[in-house]
Design an enzyme around this catalytic site. Structure first.
Site, PDB file in Angstrom:
ATOM      1  N   ASP A   1       1.218  -1.041  -0.027  1.00  0.00           N
ATOM      2  CA  ASP A   1       0.008  -0.098   0.244  1.00  0.00           C
ATOM      3  C   ASP A   1       1.079   0.886  -0.166  1.00  0.00           C
ATOM      4  OD1 ASP A   1      -2.756   0.231   1.028  1.00  0.00           O
ATOM      5  OD2 ASP A   1      -2.130   2.427   1.032  1.00  0.00           O
TER       6      ASP A   1
ATOM      7  N   LYS B   1     -20.506  -7.879 -10.967  1.00  0.00           N
ATOM      8  CA  LYS B   1     -20.527  -6.645  -9.757  1.00  0.00           C
ATOM      9  C   LYS B   1     -21.342  -4.864  -9.648  1.00  0.00           C
ATOM     10  CE  LYS B   1     -18.929  -5.711  -5.609  1.00  0.00           C
ATOM     11  NZ  LYS B   1     -19.250  -6.380  -4.442  1.00  0.00           N
TER      12      LYS B   1
ATOM     13  N   ARG C   1     -39.386 -17.412  -4.985  1.00  0.00           N
ATOM     14  CA  ARG C   1     -38.927 -16.990  -5.666  1.00  0.00           C
ATOM     15  C   ARG C   1     -38.223 -15.267  -5.351  1.00  0.00           C
ATOM     16  NH1 ARG C   1     -44.378 -16.826  -9.288  1.00  0.00           N
ATOM     17  NH2 ARG C   1     -45.098 -16.315  -6.540  1.00  0.00           N
TER      18      ARG C   1
ATOM     19  N   PHE D   1     -29.911   1.733   3.882  1.00  0.00           N
ATOM     20  CA  PHE D   1     -28.479   1.262   3.923  1.00  0.00           C
ATOM     21  C   PHE D   1     -27.031   2.203   4.138  1.00  0.00           C
ATOM     22  CE2 PHE D   1     -29.912   1.726  -0.492  1.00  0.00           C
ATOM     23  CZ  PHE D   1     -28.822   2.919  -1.251  1.00  0.00           C
TER      24      PHE D   1
ATOM     25  N   CYS E   1     -19.461   0.534  -0.416  1.00  0.00           N
ATOM     26  CA  CYS E   1     -19.730   0.150  -1.869  1.00  0.00           C
ATOM     27  C   CYS E   1     -21.580   0.790  -2.652  1.00  0.00           C
ATOM     28  CB  CYS E   1     -20.476  -1.365  -2.047  1.00  0.00           C
ATOM     29  SG  CYS E   1     -18.482  -1.755  -1.252  1.00  0.00           S
ATOM     30  N   PHE E   2     -22.876   0.482  -1.938  1.00  0.00           N
ATOM     31  CA  PHE E   2     -23.800   0.151  -2.294  1.00  0.00           C
ATOM     32  C   PHE E   2     -24.474   1.659  -3.558  1.00  0.00           C
ATOM     33  CE2 PHE E   2     -26.966  -2.842   0.017  1.00  0.00           C
ATOM     34  CZ  PHE E   2     -25.969  -3.607  -0.563  1.00  0.00           C
TER      35      PHE E   2
HETATM   36  P1  NAD Z   1     -10.288   1.285   0.770  1.00  0.00           P
HETATM   37  O1  NAD Z   1     -10.342   2.942   0.649  1.00  0.00           O
HETATM   38  O2  NAD Z   1     -10.375   0.107   2.405  1.00  0.00           O
HETATM   39  O3  NAD Z   1      -8.313   0.411   0.878  1.00  0.00           O
HETATM   40  C1  NAD Z   1      -8.017   0.971  -0.782  1.00  0.00           C
HETATM   41  C2  NAD Z   1      -6.210   0.962  -0.276  1.00  0.00           C
HETATM   42  O4  NAD Z   1      -5.714   1.520  -1.297  1.00  0.00           O
HETATM   43  C3  NAD Z   1      -5.986   2.143   0.474  1.00  0.00           C
HETATM   44  O5  NAD Z   1      -5.241   1.224   1.543  1.00  0.00           O
HETATM   45  C4  NAD Z   1      -5.206   2.865  -0.647  1.00  0.00           C
HETATM   46  O6  NAD Z   1      -4.333   3.326   0.967  1.00  0.00           O
HETATM   47  C5  NAD Z   1      -4.861   2.190  -1.266  1.00  0.00           C
HETATM   48  N1  NAD Z   1      -3.947   2.422  -2.386  1.00  0.00           N
HETATM   49  C6  NAD Z   1      -4.849   3.466  -3.389  1.00  0.00           C
HETATM   50  N2  NAD Z   1      -4.427   4.030  -4.396  1.00  0.00           N
HETATM   51  C7  NAD Z   1      -3.343   3.018  -3.931  1.00  0.00           C
HETATM   52  C8  NAD Z   1      -1.251   3.186  -5.318  1.00  0.00           C
HETATM   53  N3  NAD Z   1      -1.414   3.670  -6.014  1.00  0.00           N
HETATM   54  N4  NAD Z   1      -0.909   2.043  -4.386  1.00  0.00           N
HETATM   55  C9  NAD Z   1      -0.784   1.387  -3.706  1.00  0.00           C
HETATM   56  N5  NAD Z   1      -2.114   1.749  -2.516  1.00  0.00           N
HETATM   57  C10 NAD Z   1      -3.142   2.265  -3.272  1.00  0.00           C
HETATM   58  O7  NAD Z   1     -11.289   0.699  -0.314  1.00  0.00           O
HETATM   59  P2  NAD Z   1     -11.708  -0.955   0.005  1.00  0.00           P
HETATM   60  O8  NAD Z   1     -13.368  -0.770   1.008  1.00  0.00           O
HETATM   61  O9  NAD Z   1     -10.933  -2.290   0.529  1.00  0.00           O
HETATM   62  O10 NAD Z   1     -11.750  -1.029  -1.736  1.00  0.00           O
HETATM   63  C11 NAD Z   1     -11.294  -1.301  -2.337  1.00  0.00           C
HETATM   64  C12 NAD Z   1     -12.325  -2.227  -3.838  1.00  0.00           C
HETATM   65  O11 NAD Z   1     -12.496  -2.826  -3.878  1.00  0.00           O
HETATM   66  C13 NAD Z   1     -13.297  -0.524  -4.320  1.00  0.00           C
HETATM   67  O12 NAD Z   1     -13.497  -0.743  -5.447  1.00  0.00           O
HETATM   68  C14 NAD Z   1     -14.813  -1.086  -3.541  1.00  0.00           C
HETATM   69  O13 NAD Z   1     -15.843  -0.964  -4.385  1.00  0.00           O
HETATM   70  C15 NAD Z   1     -14.293  -2.734  -3.476  1.00  0.00           C
HETATM   71  N6  NAD Z   1     -14.975  -3.444  -2.910  1.00  0.00           N
HETATM   72  C16 NAD Z   1     -15.161  -3.075  -1.581  1.00  0.00           C
HETATM   73  C17 NAD Z   1     -16.112  -4.308  -0.181  1.00  0.00           C
HETATM   74  C18 NAD Z   1     -15.889  -3.273   1.095  1.00  0.00           C
HETATM   75  O14 NAD Z   1     -16.717  -3.844   1.452  1.00  0.00           O
HETATM   76  N7  NAD Z   1     -15.480  -2.555   1.801  1.00  0.00           N
HETATM   77  C19 NAD Z   1     -16.227  -5.279  -0.788  1.00  0.00           C
HETATM   78  C20 NAD Z   1     -16.472  -5.367  -2.563  1.00  0.00           C
HETATM   79  C21 NAD Z   1     -15.539  -4.634  -2.819  1.00  0.00           C
HETATM   80  C1  UDX Z   2     -22.441  -5.141   0.776  1.00  0.00           C
HETATM   81  C2  UDX Z   2     -22.210  -6.495  -0.362  1.00  0.00           C
HETATM   82  O1  UDX Z   2     -23.458  -7.180   0.660  1.00  0.00           O
HETATM   83  C3  UDX Z   2     -21.620  -7.007  -0.388  1.00  0.00           C
HETATM   84  O2  UDX Z   2     -21.245  -8.199  -1.428  1.00  0.00           O
HETATM   85  C4  UDX Z   2     -20.220  -5.737  -1.689  1.00  0.00           C
HETATM   86  O3  UDX Z   2     -19.151  -6.607  -1.818  1.00  0.00           O
HETATM   87  C5  UDX Z   2     -20.018  -5.098  -0.782  1.00  0.00           C
HETATM   88  O4  UDX Z   2     -21.217  -4.428  -0.312  1.00  0.00           O
HETATM   89  P1  UDX Z   2     -21.494  -4.306   2.570  1.00  0.00           P
HETATM   90  O5  UDX Z   2     -21.746  -2.938   2.107  1.00  0.00           O
HETATM   91  O6  UDX Z   2     -19.811  -4.051   3.599  1.00  0.00           O
HETATM   92  O7  UDX Z   2     -21.889  -5.436   1.352  1.00  0.00           O
HETATM   93  O8  UDX Z   2     -22.581  -4.434   3.834  1.00  0.00           O
HETATM   94  P2  UDX Z   2     -24.285  -5.595   3.473  1.00  0.00           P
HETATM   95  O9  UDX Z   2     -24.386  -6.199   4.767  1.00  0.00           O
HETATM   96  O10 UDX Z   2     -24.282  -5.270   1.815  1.00  0.00           O
HETATM   97  O11 UDX Z   2     -24.903  -3.901   4.557  1.00  0.00           O
HETATM   98  C6  UDX Z   2     -25.574  -3.028   2.995  1.00  0.00           C
HETATM   99  C7  UDX Z   2     -25.561  -1.891   4.136  1.00  0.00           C
HETATM  100  O12 UDX Z   2     -27.045  -2.419   4.097  1.00  0.00           O
HETATM  101  C8  UDX Z   2     -25.773  -1.744   5.793  1.00  0.00           C
HETATM  102  O13 UDX Z   2     -25.951  -0.298   6.428  1.00  0.00           O
HETATM  103  C9  UDX Z   2     -26.889  -2.515   6.108  1.00  0.00           C
HETATM  104  O14 UDX Z   2     -27.098  -2.223   7.271  1.00  0.00           O
HETATM  105  C10 UDX Z   2     -27.979  -2.351   5.259  1.00  0.00           C
HETATM  106  N1  UDX Z   2     -28.676  -3.009   5.251  1.00  0.00           N
HETATM  107  C11 UDX Z   2     -29.111  -4.591   5.030  1.00  0.00           C
HETATM  108  C12 UDX Z   2     -30.285  -3.367   6.305  1.00  0.00           C
HETATM  109  O15 UDX Z   2     -30.837  -1.942   5.849  1.00  0.00           O
HETATM  110  N2  UDX Z   2     -31.239  -4.162   5.540  1.00  0.00           N
HETATM  111  C13 UDX Z   2     -30.992  -5.391   5.162  1.00  0.00           C
HETATM  112  O16 UDX Z   2     -31.491  -6.012   5.250  1.00  0.00           O
HETATM  113  C14 UDX Z   2     -29.730  -5.280   4.941  1.00  0.00           C
END
Ligand code: NAD
Ligand code: UDX
Length: 484
Positions: A35, A219, A259, A271, A275-276
């Site tokens: 990172d 995704k 269904r 929510f 991400c969302f």
């Molecule tokens: P995050 O902000 O927690 O982590 C990203 C990291 O990347 C940071 O630590 C940042 O310093 C580093 N970074 C950025 N640019 C860089 C570079 N050029 N070189 C080296 N390091 C660098 O983000 P996250 O929540 O882990 O999400 C990452 C990706 O995954 C996003 O596209 C997000 O949409 C996706 N995603 C997130 C979740 C989730 O639950 N958080 C779930 C599924 C997918």
């Molecule tokens: C979401 C997706 O679930 C996951 O697959 C994707 O990779 C990243 O985005 P996350 O945002 O970590 O994950 O949590 P999630 O459990 O999906 O909840 C998202 C938000 O919706 C939270 O604020 C949660 O409290 C809310 N939620 C979820 C509701 O209000 N009602 C529900 O029934 C479910």
């Protein structure tokens, strides 16, 4: 080629847990997570990890220093790796074209350029970050425009579906692993390599392979569908409050239809999470750019409904507290966007709290995992207030919920932490101002019991006829013009 070395660029909520689980399940592979943030890497190498995820600490402790390494040496990690995950953040753009909607791909592009600059030999580059459809094409373009003799790349899409708070469990037992690749001999070989890694613990039938574009779009579509379910049940919750129906009962009845299914039908204050909102806005933007306004409008409504739900809940709090919260103390339980995480990105708590602060309420905030400075940062940031000093005076962060409720007019539950369920609410009531209110934005408390001990109780998607106090707007139901 057999993958022996993996590099992951981005040690965040996705890169950290994903690569820790890969290292745990693949002791024959060396995993190097890098990172640009020195602080993040320092934390990954310390006793207190930068993110809280149940089960993660044990996995990291077992693998760190064995076949799992965290460092800032991005160039070295790229050079050594056979396969490189890009797991950097792709936030909503805050400037320029697409501001407020498009995904900002600057971090992805920087990674692609760095890989092109320093890579040696054959590399598989895996897009793990969530990106707009056809982003892999841009990565491929950057890599091939900068290629040197003896260097070749295959770009795959392998979006991550983990949810925070259950990341380790989701990674160990995924519903599916999705791999998108180029339809060519080299593409198939790269897909086979990544499949081989997952096959260390994921059965083959759970690994789906598609074209790169289908994988990228799947995704965005998955997150949009999940968010849409939450907004749908929240829309029904407003109808329940207006009619006397109970949204929990409706959710059970609706969810029993195989269904439809029962998951993700928990009505809430809205929510949150990183991400969302971001991915919905990105989908809307893509649809607009492709001249599909009806598609854009459809998905835009999902986020509009979410905003409506948060605002509706905040307004209801003010309304119930006799139309003013000025100088009243409200104890806020929960600030994270969901339970079992310390993450506050896009947390509904930020929006509800800022609405209450606008109305000059004093907030005593307690969350079991969110750091004090994170709450202060979220509520005083420029996006939330133009007067951070005033906000600072109105908020107090507590480490003990029983202290937070002293002399409070109300408790507001904004995250569904399990510990909130087992508190001694009789004890809390005894130190609160009367009448004491409780607003359960997550529908986790025993409302009948709270009413019995004397709380005026309000929740999402249900009205309590036995509450002794009348709502300021009148407690009578409207006469329905469509009934007999
Ligand atoms: P995050 O902000 O927690 O982590 C990203 C990291 O990347 C940071 O630590 C940042 O310093 C580093 N970074 C950025 N640019 C860089 C570079 N050029 N070189 C080296 N390091 C660098 O983000 P996250 O929540 O882990 O999400 C990452 C990706 O995954 C996003 O596209 C997000 O949409 C996706 N995603 C997130 C979740 C989730 O639950 N958080 C779930 C599924 C997918
Ligand atoms: C979401 C997706 O679930 C996951 O697959 C994707 O990779 C990243 O985005 P996350 O945002 O970590 O994950 O949590 P999630 O459990 O999906 O909840 C998202 C938000 O919706 C939270 O604020 C949660 O409290 C809310 N939620 C979820 C509701 O209000 N009602 C529900 O029934 C479910």
């Amino acid at each position: 080629m057999v993958v022996k070395n993996i590099c992951c660029i981005g040690a965040g909520y996705v890169g950290g847990p994903t690569c820790s689980v890969i290292a745990w399940k693949c002791p024959d592979i060396r995993v190097h997570v890098v990172d640009k943030s020195e602080l993040r890497i320092k934390q990954w190498n310390s006793e207190k990890l930068p993110i809280y995820e149940p089960g993660l600490e044990d996995v990291v402790k077992e693998c760190r220093g064995r076949n799992l390494f965290f460092s800032n040496d991005i160039e070295m990690a790229i050079k050594e790796a056979d396969l490189i995950f890009i797991s950097v953040n792709t936030p909503t753009k805050t400037y320029g074209i697409g501001k407020g909607r498009a995904a900002d791909l600057k971090h992805i592009e920087m990674c692609a350029r760095k890989i092109a600059e320093v890579a040696e030999g054959n590399k598989i580059v895996v897009e793990k970050s969530t990106v707009p459809v056809r982003a892999a094409e841009s990565i491929t373009h950057i890599l091939s425009a900068n290629t040197r003799p003896g260097v070749s790349f295959q770009v795959l899409s392998n979006p991550e579906f983990l949810a925070e708070g259950t990341a380790v469990e989701n990674l160990l037992h995924p519903d599916r692993v999705l791999i998108g690749g180029e339809e060519s001999v080299e593409g198939d070989e790269a897909v086979a390599q990544l499949t081989w890694i997952y096959n260390h613990w994921v059965p083959t039938e759970k690994i789906i392979t598609t074209s790169t574009w289908s994988s990228e779009l799947s995704k965005l579509a998955s997150n949009a569908f999940l968010a849409q379910r939450v907004s749908s049940i929240n829309a029904i919750s407003a109808l329940c409050e207006a009619t006397g129906a109970d949204v929990s009962q409706v959710a059970v009845a609706v969810g029993k239809d195989s269904r439809i299914g029962s998951k993700f039908l928990q009505a809430s204050v809205g929510f949150g999470g990183s991400c969302f909102q971001k991915d919905l806005l990105n989908l809307v933007y893509i649809a607009e750019c492709l001249n599909l306004p009806e598609v854009a409008m459809y998905w835009q409504q999902v986020t509009d409904m979410n905003e409506y739900q948060r605002t509706r809940f905040a307004k209801r709090i003010v309304e119930c507290l006799f139309n003013t919260v000025t100088d009243k103390t409200l104890a806020v339980f929960g600030f994270a966007f969901k339970k079992n995480t310390g993450d506050t990105r896009e947390s509904p708590a930020i929006y509800v709290c800022s609405h209450l602060l606008e109305e000059s309420a004093r907030l005593n905030i307690y969350d079991p995992k969110v750091e004090c400075k994170q709450i202060e940062h979220d509520l005083t940031s420029a996006a939330v207030t133009s007067d951070p000093e005033r906000v600072q005076q109105l908020i107090n962060i507590y480490s003990d919920p029983y202290e937070a409720v002293k002399d409070a007019h109300a408790i507001v539950v904004l995250t569904e932490w399990d510990e909130f369920i087992s508190y001694d609410y009789r004890k809390m009531l005894s130190v609160m101002k009367k009448p004491a209110f409780i607003f359960d934005g997550r529908k986790i408390l025993d409302h009948e019991a709270l009413i019995k001990i004397g709380f005026h109780t309000e929740t999402i998607g249900k009205r309590f006829s036995r509450n002794t106090l009348l709502r300021a707007s009148g407690d009578h139901f409207p006469s329905f013009s469509w009934t007999l």
